[in-house]
Design an enzyme around this catalytic site. Structure first.
Site, PDB file in Angstrom:
ATOM      1  N   SER A 159       0.824  -1.210   0.000  1.00 15.60           N
ATOM      2  CA  SER A 159       0.000   0.000   0.000  1.00 15.60           C
ATOM      3  C   SER A 159       0.860   1.263   0.000  1.00 15.60           C
ATOM      4  O   SER A 159       0.336   2.371  -0.017  1.00 15.60           O
ATOM      5  CB  SER A 159      -0.948   0.006   1.207  1.00 15.60           C
ATOM      6  OG  SER A 159      -0.223  -0.168   2.412  1.00 15.60           O
ATOM      7  N   THR A 177     -40.439  25.180 -10.404  1.00 15.32           N
ATOM      8  CA  THR A 177     -40.618  23.810  -9.919  1.00 15.32           C
ATOM      9  C   THR A 177     -40.791  22.993 -11.199  1.00 15.32           C
ATOM     10  O   THR A 177     -41.319  23.512 -12.201  1.00 15.32           O
ATOM     11  CB  THR A 177     -41.867  23.642  -9.027  1.00 15.32           C
ATOM     12  OG1 THR A 177     -43.026  23.961  -9.786  1.00 15.32           O
ATOM     13  CG2 THR A 177     -41.800  24.550  -7.802  1.00 15.32           C
ATOM     14  N   HIS A 178     -40.328  21.751 -11.172  1.00 14.66           N
ATOM     15  CA  HIS A 178     -40.370  20.908 -12.382  1.00 14.66           C
ATOM     16  C   HIS A 178     -39.663  21.587 -13.555  1.00 14.66           C
ATOM     17  O   HIS A 178     -39.991  21.329 -14.717  1.00 14.66           O
ATOM     18  CB  HIS A 178     -41.803  20.557 -12.793  1.00 14.66           C
ATOM     19  CG  HIS A 178     -42.656  20.052 -11.674  1.00 14.66           C
ATOM     20  ND1 HIS A 178     -42.863  18.704 -11.464  1.00 14.66           N
ATOM     21  CD2 HIS A 178     -43.318  20.697 -10.683  1.00 14.66           C
ATOM     22  CE1 HIS A 178     -43.653  18.557 -10.397  1.00 14.66           C
ATOM     23  NE2 HIS A 178     -43.931  19.748  -9.901  1.00 14.66           N
ATOM     24  N   SER A 226     -13.638  25.515 -27.500  1.00 13.49           N
ATOM     25  CA  SER A 226     -13.702  24.281 -28.261  1.00 13.49           C
ATOM     26  C   SER A 226     -12.581  24.296 -29.300  1.00 13.49           C
ATOM     27  O   SER A 226     -12.250  25.339 -29.844  1.00 13.49           O
ATOM     28  CB  SER A 226     -15.055  24.193 -28.968  1.00 13.49           C
ATOM     29  OG  SER A 226     -14.961  23.337 -30.094  1.00 13.49           O
ATOM     30  N   LYS A 236     -17.444  28.732 -29.064  1.00 19.03           N
ATOM     31  CA  LYS A 236     -17.867  28.026 -27.848  1.00 19.03           C
ATOM     32  C   LYS A 236     -17.177  28.506 -26.581  1.00 19.03           C
ATOM     33  O   LYS A 236     -16.013  28.877 -26.573  1.00 19.03           O
ATOM     34  CB  LYS A 236     -17.579  26.517 -27.997  1.00 19.03           C
ATOM     35  CG  LYS A 236     -18.573  25.781 -28.867  1.00 19.03           C
ATOM     36  CD  LYS A 236     -19.953  25.645 -28.268  1.00 19.03           C
ATOM     37  CE  LYS A 236     -20.060  24.594 -27.194  1.00 19.03           C
ATOM     38  NZ  LYS A 236     -20.104  23.228 -27.679  1.00 19.03           N
ATOM     39  N   ASN A 247     -17.321  26.655 -22.936  1.00 18.78           N
ATOM     40  CA  ASN A 247     -17.903  25.506 -22.240  1.00 18.78           C
ATOM     41  C   ASN A 247     -17.683  25.589 -20.732  1.00 18.78           C
ATOM     42  O   ASN A 247     -16.603  25.963 -20.283  1.00 18.78           O
ATOM     43  CB  ASN A 247     -17.269  24.213 -22.769  1.00 18.78           C
ATOM     44  CG  ASN A 247     -17.576  23.978 -24.235  1.00 18.78           C
ATOM     45  OD1 ASN A 247     -18.648  24.367 -24.714  1.00 18.78           O
ATOM     46  ND2 ASN A 247     -16.642  23.384 -24.948  1.00 18.78           N
ATOM     47  N   GLU A 301     -19.305  21.109 -15.343  1.00 19.91           N
ATOM     48  CA  GLU A 301     -19.577  19.763 -15.861  1.00 19.91           C
ATOM     49  C   GLU A 301     -18.827  18.713 -15.050  1.00 19.91           C
ATOM     50  O   GLU A 301     -19.345  17.649 -14.743  1.00 19.91           O
ATOM     51  CB  GLU A 301     -19.167  19.675 -17.331  1.00 19.91           C
ATOM     52  CG  GLU A 301     -20.044  20.517 -18.243  1.00 19.91           C
ATOM     53  CD  GLU A 301     -19.457  20.589 -19.645  1.00 19.91           C
ATOM     54  OE1 GLU A 301     -19.822  19.754 -20.472  1.00 19.91           O
ATOM     55  OE2 GLU A 301     -18.620  21.488 -19.893  1.00 19.91           O
ATOM     56  N   LYS A 311      -8.413   3.245   1.782  1.00 20.10           N
ATOM     57  CA  LYS A 311      -7.639   4.477   1.632  1.00 20.10           C
ATOM     58  C   LYS A 311      -7.790   5.183   0.301  1.00 20.10           C
ATOM     59  O   LYS A 311      -7.920   6.407   0.247  1.00 20.10           O
ATOM     60  CB  LYS A 311      -6.158   4.193   1.902  1.00 20.10           C
ATOM     61  CG  LYS A 311      -5.904   3.985   3.371  1.00 20.10           C
ATOM     62  CD  LYS A 311      -4.532   3.448   3.660  1.00 20.10           C
ATOM     63  CE  LYS A 311      -4.562   2.698   4.968  1.00 20.10           C
ATOM     64  NZ  LYS A 311      -5.486   1.530   4.963  1.00 20.10           N
TER      65      LYS A 311
HETATM   66  N1  ARG Z   1      -1.300  -1.346   4.984  1.00 19.98           N
HETATM   67  C1  ARG Z   1      -2.203  -1.907   5.940  1.00 19.98           C
HETATM   68  C2  ARG Z   1      -3.596  -1.247   5.784  1.00 19.98           C
HETATM   69  O1  ARG Z   1      -3.674  -0.296   5.143  1.00 19.98           O
HETATM   70  C3  ARG Z   1      -1.717  -1.683   7.308  1.00 19.98           C
HETATM   71  C4  ARG Z   1      -2.184  -2.676   8.307  1.00 19.98           C
HETATM   72  C5  ARG Z   1      -1.604  -4.000   8.013  1.00 19.98           C
HETATM   73  N2  ARG Z   1      -1.891  -4.939   9.040  1.00 19.98           N
HETATM   74  C6  ARG Z   1      -1.638  -6.237   8.880  1.00 19.98           C
HETATM   75  N3  ARG Z   1      -1.932  -7.013   9.855  1.00 19.98           N
HETATM   76  N4  ARG Z   1      -1.139  -6.704   7.764  1.00 19.98           N
HETATM   77  O2  ARG Z   1      -4.587  -1.705   6.297  1.00 19.98           O
END
Ligand code: ARG
Length: 467
Positions: free
Chosen positions: A22, A154-155, A276, A282, A284, A289, A324
Site C-alpha cells: 500500500s 418547480t419541475h 472548443s 464556444k 464551455n 460539468e 484508503k
Molecule cells: N497497509 C495496511 C492497511 O492499510 C496496514 C495494516 C496491516 N496490518 C496487517 N496485519 N497486515 O490496512
C-alpha cells in the site's frame, strides 16, 4: 528482512508483494504515522518499557524521518510494503536497535486505524474552511443582488417569482447542513484506537487515556476488536462527501442551464470556462460539468467501501486496506473543487435584462387565486376559477394581465377592477414575508442568520485549533 519475516522460509511471490503493498498510496500518512509513533514511544516510557534516553533517541529519530519526507529525500526500498514499515525501517537505520522497541505491544492494526483518523481530522479542518468559502461566496452574491427578482421554478417550469438572493441562499442552507454533518463525522473520528493492539488489547499497561490526549483525540475506543476493524468514520465521511457532491452537482447543473444561450441569466467568468478546438464561438462550462460528473465517482466510492465492509468478519482484515484510495480521492477532489466552486460563485455575473425579460405574468396566477381567497372564496374554488381565466386568456391569445375585466367577471363576480394590482412581481414577492419566505425583509433576516451560523462556526473552529 520483513517485519513479519521470522516464520517464513521462502520469499514472497513478486506479484503478491506488488498486489499487497500500500506504500504507493499510503505514503501521505507519514506525518500522522510519525506523530502516532512519537506519542506511542511516550506511552512506552511512561509504562517503564523504555528509558527516558531511549525515548529521546526514538523521538529524535522519528523527527528526522519526518524531515526526510518533508524534504523529499526519503528513499523507499522495495521491501517497504506500507508507510508503517517504511518509517520503522528507516528509524532503525538512523537510531539502531532501539527502533525495535517502538512496536512493543503495538500492531499495524491499531497503528493504521490511528493514522487514518489523525490524517482525516486534519483534512476535515481544511475542508470545513473550504466549504465555508463557498458559503461565503453565496452570501456575498446574495447581498450584491438582494432585490433582483427571477422566475422561480418547480419541475423546471416557471412557478412563482422569487428573489435571486433567496435562490442563492437555498444553496447556502444545503451546505450548512453539510457543515453540521461534517462536524458530526469529526466527533466520531476523534476516537483513539491506539492501544487496541492486533485485536485483543495492549498487554503492557500503557495509559490509553494519556495517549489519546497527547494525540488530540477526545476519547479512547471501548473495544479493541471493534477498534481495529471500525471504518465507520470513513464510511460516514464518504457519505458526507457524496451528499455534498450531490449538492454541488445540483448547483452546477442549475448554473449551466442558466448560463446557456437560451436562458442567459448568468455568465460564468472566463477563468472557469474553456473553448472548443473546433467551434470558435464556444465557451464551455467545464468546471461545472466536472463537478456534476464527479458526483458519480463520489457516490461510487461510498458504495464501494460499504461493499468491501459488508462481508467482513470481526477485527482487522486486509480488505480494510481498500479504505484508503477512495478516501484520498475524495479528499483530493474536494480540496480542488471547493475553492473552484467558491470562485465560480463569487465571479458569477448576472444579466438583469435577460432575467427580467423571462418573467412571465403566468407566474402570478397563484396570487390571483389568493386575491379571490381574500374576497372570501375558498382556495380550491378560486384555484379553479383562475384556471378558467388562464384557459380563456389562452383562447384569446392574451396574457392574464391583458384579459379584460368583463371576461374575469363572466367567470366570477368577485373579480373586481383591483384584480390588476396582482400583476406586479415585486408585490408577489413582498407578500411572502413569512419567515423563510422570499420577501426582501425575510431574505435579509435569513442572510443575517446565515452569517451568524458562519460566525459561530468560525469561533468554534479557532477554539479547536487553539487546543
Ligand atoms: N497497509 C495496511 C492497511 O492499510 C496496514 C495494516 C496491516 N496490518 C496487517 N496485519 N497486515 O490496512
Amino acid at each position: 528482512m520483513k517485519l513479519w519475516g521470522g516464520r517464513f522460509a521462502a520469499a514472497s511471490d513478486e506479484l503478491m508483494q506488488r498486489f499487497g503493498n500500500s506504500i504507493g498510496f499510503d505514503q501521505r500518512l507519514y506525518a500522522a504515522d510519525i506523530r502516532g509513533s512519537i506519542a506511542y514511544a511516550g506511552a512506552l516510557a511512561r509504562a517503564g518499557l523504555i528509558t527516558a534516553a531511549e525515548l529521546e533517541q526514538l523521538t529524535r529519530g522519528l523527527e528526522q524521518v519526518r524531515a526526510e519526507f518533508e524534504a523529499g529525500t526519503f528513499q523507499l526500498l522495495p521491501d517497504d510494503e506500507d508507510i508503517h514499515t517504511a518509517v520503522e525501517r528507516r528509524l532503525g537505520e538512523l537510531v539502531g536497535v532501539v527502533a525495535g522497541k517502538l512496536h512493543t505491544g503495538r500492531s499495524r492494526n491499531d497503528q493504521v486505524a490511528t493514522d487514518v483518523r489523525l490524517y482525516l481530522l486534519d483534512e476535515i479542518a481544511l475542508l470545513r474552511r473550504a466549504l465555508l468559502e463557498v458559503q461565503n461566496a453565496l452570501i456575498e452574491q446574495a447581498a450584491k443582488h438582494l432585490e433582483l427578482i427571477i422566475p422561480g421554478y418547480t419541475h423546471l417550469q416557471q412557478a412563482q417569482p422569487v428573489l435571486f438572493s433567496h435562490w442563492l441562499m437555498s444553496y447556502f442552507w444545503k451546505l450548512q447542513r453539510d457543515q453540521e454533518r461534517l462536524a458530526d463525522v469529526e466527533r466520531r473520528t476523534r476516537v483513539c484506537p491506539l492501544g487496541a493492539g492486533a485485536l485483543a488489547g495492549n498487554p503492557f499497561g500503557i495509559d490509553r487515556a494519556a495517549l489519546a490526549e497527547a494525540l488530540g483525540f477526545e476519547r479512547v475506543s471501548e473495544n479493541s476488536i471493534d477498534a481495529v476493524g471500525d471504518r465507520d468514520f470513513i464510511v460516514e465521511f464518504l457519505a458526507w462527501a457524496a451528499l455534498l457532491q450531490v449538492h454541488l452537482s445540483q448547483l452546477a447543473e442549475e448554473l449551466m442551464i442558466w448560463s446557456s444561450r437560451e436562458f442567459g441569466f448568468v455568465e460564468l467568468d472566463e477563468a472557469y470556462t474553456t473553448g472548443s478546438s473546433l467551434m470558435p464561438q464556444k465557451r464551455n462550462p467545464d468546471v461545472l460539468e466536472l463537478v456534476r460528473g464527479k458526483a458519480g465517482r463520489m457516490i461510487g466510492h461510498l458504495a464501494g467501501l460499504l461493499t468491501t465492509l459488508k462481508g467482513l468478519p470481526s477485527s482487522y482484515n486486509k480488505d480494510l486496506q481498500e479504505d484508503k484510495e477512495p478516501l484520498f480521492d475524495v479528499i483530493d477532489t474536494l480540496r480542488l473543487e471547493l475553492p473552484l466552486m467558491a470562485g465560480v460563485v463569487r465571479t458569477l455575473r448576472v444579466n438583469r435584462a435577460r432575467v427580467e425579460a423571462a418573467l412571465d405574468s403566468g407566474m402570478l396566477a397563484t396570487d390571483l387565486a389568493d386575491y379571490l381567497v381574500r374576497k372570501g372564496i375558498p382556495f380550491r374554488e378560486s384555484h379553479h376559477l383562475v384556471g378558467r381565466a388562464v384557459r380563456r386568456a389562452e383562447e384569446l391569445g392574451v396574457s392574464l394581465r391583458e384579459l379584460e375585466l368583463s371576461e374575469y367577471q363572466a367567470i366570477h363576480p368577485a373579480f373586481g377592477k383591483d384584480l390588476y394590482t396582482v400583476f406586479d412581481f415585486r408585490r408577489s414577492v413582498e407578500m411572502r414575508s413569512v419567515e423563510g419566505g422570499t420577501a426582501l425583509e425575510a431574505v435579509r433576516v435569513q442572510i443575517e442568520r446565515a452569517q451568524s451560523a458562519i460566525d459561530q462556526f468560525t469561533n468554534w473552529s479557532t477554539d479547536q485549533l487553539d487546543n
